[in-house]
Scaffold this active site. Structure first.
Site, short mmCIF file in Angstrom:
data_model
loop_
_atom_site.label_atom_id
_atom_site.label_comp_id
_atom_site.label_asym_id
_atom_site.label_seq_id
_atom_site.Cartn_x
_atom_site.Cartn_y
_atom_site.Cartn_z
N ASP A 84 -28.69 -13.88 -15.21
CA ASP A 84 -27.45 -14.65 -15.14
C ASP A 84 -27.33 -15.28 -13.75
O ASP A 84 -27.92 -14.80 -12.79
CB ASP A 84 -26.24 -13.74 -15.36
N1 URA Z 1 -28.14 -8.20 -18.30
C1 URA Z 1 -27.10 -8.97 -17.92
O1 URA Z 1 -25.98 -8.76 -18.34
N2 URA Z 1 -27.34 -9.99 -17.08
C2 URA Z 1 -28.56 -10.27 -16.55
O2 URA Z 1 -28.70 -11.20 -15.77
C3 URA Z 1 -29.62 -9.45 -16.95
C4 URA Z 1 -29.39 -8.41 -17.83
#
Ligand code: URA
Length: 231
Positions: free
Chosen positions: A101
Protein backbone atom coordinates in the site's frame (compact mmCIF):
# COMPACT_ATOMS: atom_id res chain seq x y z
CA UNK A 1 15.93 -21.32 -21.19
CA UNK A 2 14.82 -22.65 -24.61
CA UNK A 3 16.78 -21.09 -27.45
CA UNK A 4 13.65 -19.97 -29.33
CA UNK A 5 12.23 -18.32 -26.20
CA UNK A 6 15.51 -16.58 -25.48
CA UNK A 7 15.70 -15.18 -29.03
CA UNK A 8 12.07 -14.12 -28.95
CA UNK A 9 12.65 -12.41 -25.58
CA UNK A 10 15.61 -10.60 -27.13
CA UNK A 11 13.15 -9.40 -29.81
CA UNK A 12 14.92 -11.13 -32.69
CA UNK A 13 11.46 -12.10 -33.94
CA UNK A 14 8.30 -13.90 -32.91
CA UNK A 15 8.62 -17.39 -31.47
CA UNK A 16 7.59 -18.77 -34.89
CA UNK A 17 10.04 -16.58 -36.83
CA UNK A 18 12.99 -17.45 -34.60
CA UNK A 19 12.04 -21.13 -34.89
CA UNK A 20 12.52 -20.83 -38.65
CA UNK A 21 15.85 -18.99 -38.23
CA UNK A 22 17.12 -21.70 -35.92
CA UNK A 23 16.04 -24.54 -38.20
CA UNK A 24 17.76 -22.81 -41.11
CA UNK A 25 21.03 -23.08 -39.17
CA UNK A 26 21.49 -19.32 -38.81
CA UNK A 27 22.00 -19.34 -35.05
CA UNK A 28 25.24 -20.23 -33.24
CA UNK A 29 25.49 -20.87 -29.51
CA UNK A 30 28.96 -20.78 -27.99
CA UNK A 31 30.57 -21.31 -31.40
CA UNK A 32 28.30 -24.10 -32.65
CA UNK A 33 25.33 -24.06 -34.98
CA UNK A 34 22.22 -25.16 -33.12
CA UNK A 35 19.17 -26.07 -35.17
CA UNK A 36 16.78 -27.24 -32.47
CA UNK A 37 14.46 -24.45 -31.27
CA UNK A 38 13.91 -26.29 -27.97
CA UNK A 39 17.62 -26.55 -27.16
CA UNK A 40 18.27 -25.36 -23.57
CA UNK A 41 20.69 -22.43 -23.46
CA UNK A 42 22.34 -20.91 -20.37
CA UNK A 43 21.90 -17.23 -19.61
CA UNK A 44 25.15 -15.58 -20.66
CA UNK A 45 25.83 -17.97 -23.58
CA UNK A 46 27.51 -16.43 -26.66
CA UNK A 47 24.87 -16.08 -29.34
CA UNK A 48 25.33 -15.23 -33.02
CA UNK A 49 22.45 -14.69 -35.42
CA UNK A 50 23.54 -14.56 -39.06
CA UNK A 51 27.08 -14.09 -37.73
CA UNK A 52 26.14 -11.06 -35.60
CA UNK A 53 26.57 -11.09 -31.82
CA UNK A 54 23.34 -10.78 -29.92
CA UNK A 55 22.98 -8.86 -26.69
CA UNK A 56 20.68 -10.95 -24.55
CA UNK A 57 18.65 -9.04 -22.04
CA UNK A 58 20.03 -9.62 -18.56
CA UNK A 59 17.72 -10.08 -15.66
CA UNK A 60 18.15 -7.70 -12.76
CA UNK A 61 16.88 -8.12 -9.20
CA UNK A 62 16.71 -5.22 -6.74
CA UNK A 63 15.60 -5.12 -3.15
CA UNK A 64 14.07 -1.72 -2.38
CA UNK A 65 13.19 -0.33 1.04
CA UNK A 66 9.97 1.34 0.02
CA UNK A 67 9.22 4.57 1.83
CA UNK A 68 5.74 5.87 2.64
CA UNK A 69 3.85 7.82 0.00
CA UNK A 70 5.27 5.97 -3.00
CA UNK A 71 3.12 3.80 -5.24
CA UNK A 72 4.08 0.17 -6.03
CA UNK A 73 3.47 0.50 -9.75
CA UNK A 74 5.38 1.33 -12.90
CA UNK A 75 3.16 4.27 -13.85
CA UNK A 76 1.02 6.59 -11.81
CA UNK A 77 0.38 10.29 -11.49
CA UNK A 78 2.02 10.07 -8.06
CA UNK A 79 5.63 9.09 -7.40
CA UNK A 80 6.23 5.39 -8.07
CA UNK A 81 8.87 2.97 -6.85
CA UNK A 82 10.54 3.20 -10.29
CA UNK A 83 11.23 6.88 -9.59
CA UNK A 84 13.60 5.70 -6.84
CA UNK A 85 15.76 3.73 -9.28
CA UNK A 86 18.81 5.42 -10.82
CA UNK A 87 18.53 5.87 -14.60
CA UNK A 88 21.45 3.49 -15.28
CA UNK A 89 19.65 0.73 -13.33
CA UNK A 90 16.28 1.27 -14.96
CA UNK A 91 16.27 -1.81 -17.16
CA UNK A 92 13.45 -2.24 -19.58
CA UNK A 93 10.55 -4.22 -18.16
CA UNK A 94 11.49 -3.55 -14.52
CA UNK A 95 8.46 -3.83 -12.24
CA UNK A 96 7.62 -4.43 -8.57
CA UNK A 97 6.87 -8.01 -7.52
CA UNK A 98 3.49 -7.55 -5.87
CA UNK A 99 2.21 -4.45 -4.17
CA UNK A 100 2.57 -2.65 -0.91
CA UNK A 101 0.00 0.00 0.00
CA UNK A 102 1.03 3.61 -0.46
CA UNK A 103 1.54 4.03 3.29
CA UNK A 104 3.28 0.66 3.81
CA UNK A 105 7.07 0.68 3.99
CA UNK A 106 9.70 -2.02 3.65
CA UNK A 107 10.73 -4.96 1.54
CA UNK A 108 9.87 -4.71 -2.14
CA UNK A 109 11.49 -6.74 -4.86
CA UNK A 110 11.87 -5.21 -8.33
CA UNK A 111 12.86 -7.28 -11.35
CA UNK A 112 12.48 -7.67 -15.09
CA UNK A 113 12.31 -11.45 -14.67
CA UNK A 114 8.61 -12.02 -15.29
CA UNK A 115 8.87 -15.78 -14.82
CA UNK A 116 10.37 -15.54 -11.36
CA UNK A 117 7.97 -12.78 -10.31
CA UNK A 118 5.03 -14.89 -11.40
CA UNK A 119 6.26 -17.88 -9.41
CA UNK A 120 6.89 -15.78 -6.29
CA UNK A 121 3.38 -14.34 -6.42
CA UNK A 122 1.63 -17.62 -7.14
CA UNK A 123 -0.68 -18.43 -4.20
CA UNK A 124 0.15 -22.11 -4.77
CA UNK A 125 3.73 -21.55 -3.59
CA UNK A 126 2.63 -19.92 -0.35
CA UNK A 127 5.76 -17.80 0.03
CA UNK A 128 5.94 -16.29 3.53
CA UNK A 129 5.78 -12.52 3.88
CA UNK A 130 6.45 -11.00 7.28
CA UNK A 131 5.30 -7.58 8.49
CA UNK A 132 5.67 -5.44 11.56
CA UNK A 133 2.37 -3.83 12.44
CA UNK A 134 1.84 -1.03 14.94
CA UNK A 135 -1.74 -1.07 16.25
CA UNK A 136 -3.98 1.46 17.94
CA UNK A 137 -4.83 -1.04 20.71
CA UNK A 138 -3.14 -3.75 22.73
CA UNK A 139 -2.75 -7.23 21.30
CA UNK A 140 -3.50 -10.38 23.25
CA UNK A 141 -3.55 -14.17 22.99
CA UNK A 142 -7.00 -14.22 21.43
CA UNK A 143 -5.59 -12.26 18.45
CA UNK A 144 -2.89 -14.91 17.98
CA UNK A 145 -5.54 -17.64 17.89
CA UNK A 146 -7.75 -15.69 15.50
CA UNK A 147 -4.87 -15.14 13.06
CA UNK A 148 -4.11 -18.85 13.23
CA UNK A 149 -7.75 -19.79 12.57
CA UNK A 150 -8.25 -17.37 9.68
CA UNK A 151 -10.78 -14.65 8.84
CA UNK A 152 -13.56 -14.60 6.31
CA UNK A 153 -12.74 -11.72 3.96
CA UNK A 154 -15.56 -10.07 2.06
CA UNK A 155 -16.28 -9.44 -0.75
CA UNK A 156 -13.90 -12.22 -1.83
CA UNK A 157 -15.75 -14.69 0.40
CA UNK A 158 -12.55 -16.54 1.22
CA UNK A 159 -11.01 -17.51 4.51
CA UNK A 160 -7.42 -16.42 5.05
CA UNK A 161 -4.83 -19.14 5.47
CA UNK A 162 -3.42 -19.69 8.95
CA UNK A 163 -1.21 -16.72 9.77
CA UNK A 164 1.35 -16.35 12.52
CA UNK A 165 1.04 -13.39 14.88
CA UNK A 166 3.73 -12.74 17.47
CA UNK A 167 3.30 -10.01 20.06
CA UNK A 168 6.53 -8.01 20.31
CA UNK A 169 5.16 -5.12 22.36
CA UNK A 170 1.65 -4.37 23.60
CA UNK A 171 0.75 -2.61 20.35
CA UNK A 172 3.41 -4.11 18.03
CA UNK A 173 2.87 -7.39 16.22
CA UNK A 174 4.93 -9.43 13.80
CA UNK A 175 2.64 -11.10 11.27
CA UNK A 176 3.53 -13.76 8.73
CA UNK A 177 1.12 -14.55 5.92
CA UNK A 178 1.45 -16.79 2.89
CA UNK A 179 -0.90 -15.01 0.51
CA UNK A 180 -1.39 -11.45 -0.64
CA UNK A 181 -4.99 -10.30 -0.76
CA UNK A 182 -5.73 -6.59 -1.12
CA UNK A 183 -4.94 -4.77 2.19
CA UNK A 184 -4.77 -8.19 3.78
CA UNK A 185 -2.92 -7.43 7.00
CA UNK A 186 -4.96 -4.28 7.69
CA UNK A 187 -8.19 -6.14 7.03
CA UNK A 188 -7.18 -9.02 9.32
CA UNK A 189 -6.54 -6.61 12.18
CA UNK A 190 -9.73 -4.71 11.38
CA UNK A 191 -11.57 -8.00 11.98
CA UNK A 192 -10.15 -7.86 15.50
CA UNK A 193 -11.38 -4.30 15.89
CA UNK A 194 -7.87 -2.87 15.63
CA UNK A 195 -6.45 -0.30 13.31
CA UNK A 196 -2.99 -0.64 11.75
CA UNK A 197 -1.20 2.66 12.30
CA UNK A 198 2.05 1.62 10.62
CA UNK A 199 2.93 -1.35 8.49
CA UNK A 200 6.37 -2.45 7.35
CA UNK A 201 7.29 -5.59 5.43
CA UNK A 202 10.53 -7.02 6.75
CA UNK A 203 10.97 -10.22 4.77
CA UNK A 204 9.80 -12.31 1.86
CA UNK A 205 10.65 -16.01 1.67
CA UNK A 206 14.30 -16.44 2.68
CA UNK A 207 15.25 -12.78 2.13
CA UNK A 208 15.26 -10.06 4.78
CA UNK A 209 15.14 -6.30 4.50
CA UNK A 210 17.98 -5.99 7.01
CA UNK A 211 19.38 -2.52 7.56
CA UNK A 212 18.83 -1.21 4.05
CA UNK A 213 18.01 2.48 4.41
CA UNK A 214 14.49 3.64 3.58
CA UNK A 215 14.23 4.90 -0.01
CA UNK A 216 17.37 3.03 -1.13
CA UNK A 217 17.85 -0.27 -2.98
CA UNK A 218 20.53 -2.82 -3.70
CA UNK A 219 21.04 -5.63 -6.20
CA UNK A 220 20.45 -9.12 -4.88
CA UNK A 221 23.55 -11.31 -4.79
CA UNK A 222 23.69 -14.38 -7.04
CA UNK A 223 23.15 -16.53 -3.94
CA UNK A 224 20.01 -14.59 -3.04
CA UNK A 225 18.64 -14.94 -6.57
CA UNK A 226 19.36 -18.68 -6.44
CA UNK A 227 17.46 -18.90 -3.14
CA UNK A 228 14.43 -17.27 -4.75
CA UNK A 229 14.63 -19.49 -7.81
CA UNK A 230 14.80 -22.57 -5.62
CA UNK A 231 11.56 -21.73 -3.78
N1 URA B 1 -1.25 -5.96 3.86
C1 URA B 1 -1.74 -4.70 3.87
O1 URA B 1 -2.77 -4.43 4.45
N2 URA B 1 -1.05 -3.76 3.20
C2 URA B 1 0.12 -3.99 2.55
O2 URA B 1 0.70 -3.07 1.98
C3 URA B 1 0.61 -5.30 2.57
C4 URA B 1 -0.09 -6.28 3.24
Amino acid sequence: MRLDKLLANARVGSRKEVGVLIKEGRVMVDGEVVNKPGKKVEEGADLLVDGKALEVKQHVYYLLHKPQGVISATKDRNKTVLDLIRPEDLHKGLFPVGRLDKDTTGFLLLTNDGGLAHRLLSPKRGIEKTYLARLDEDLDESDIRAFQEGFLLLPEGMVTRPARLEILEKTLGRVTITEGKYHQVKRMFAKRGKEVLQLKRISMGPLKLGDLEEGTYRSLSDEEVDLLKAL
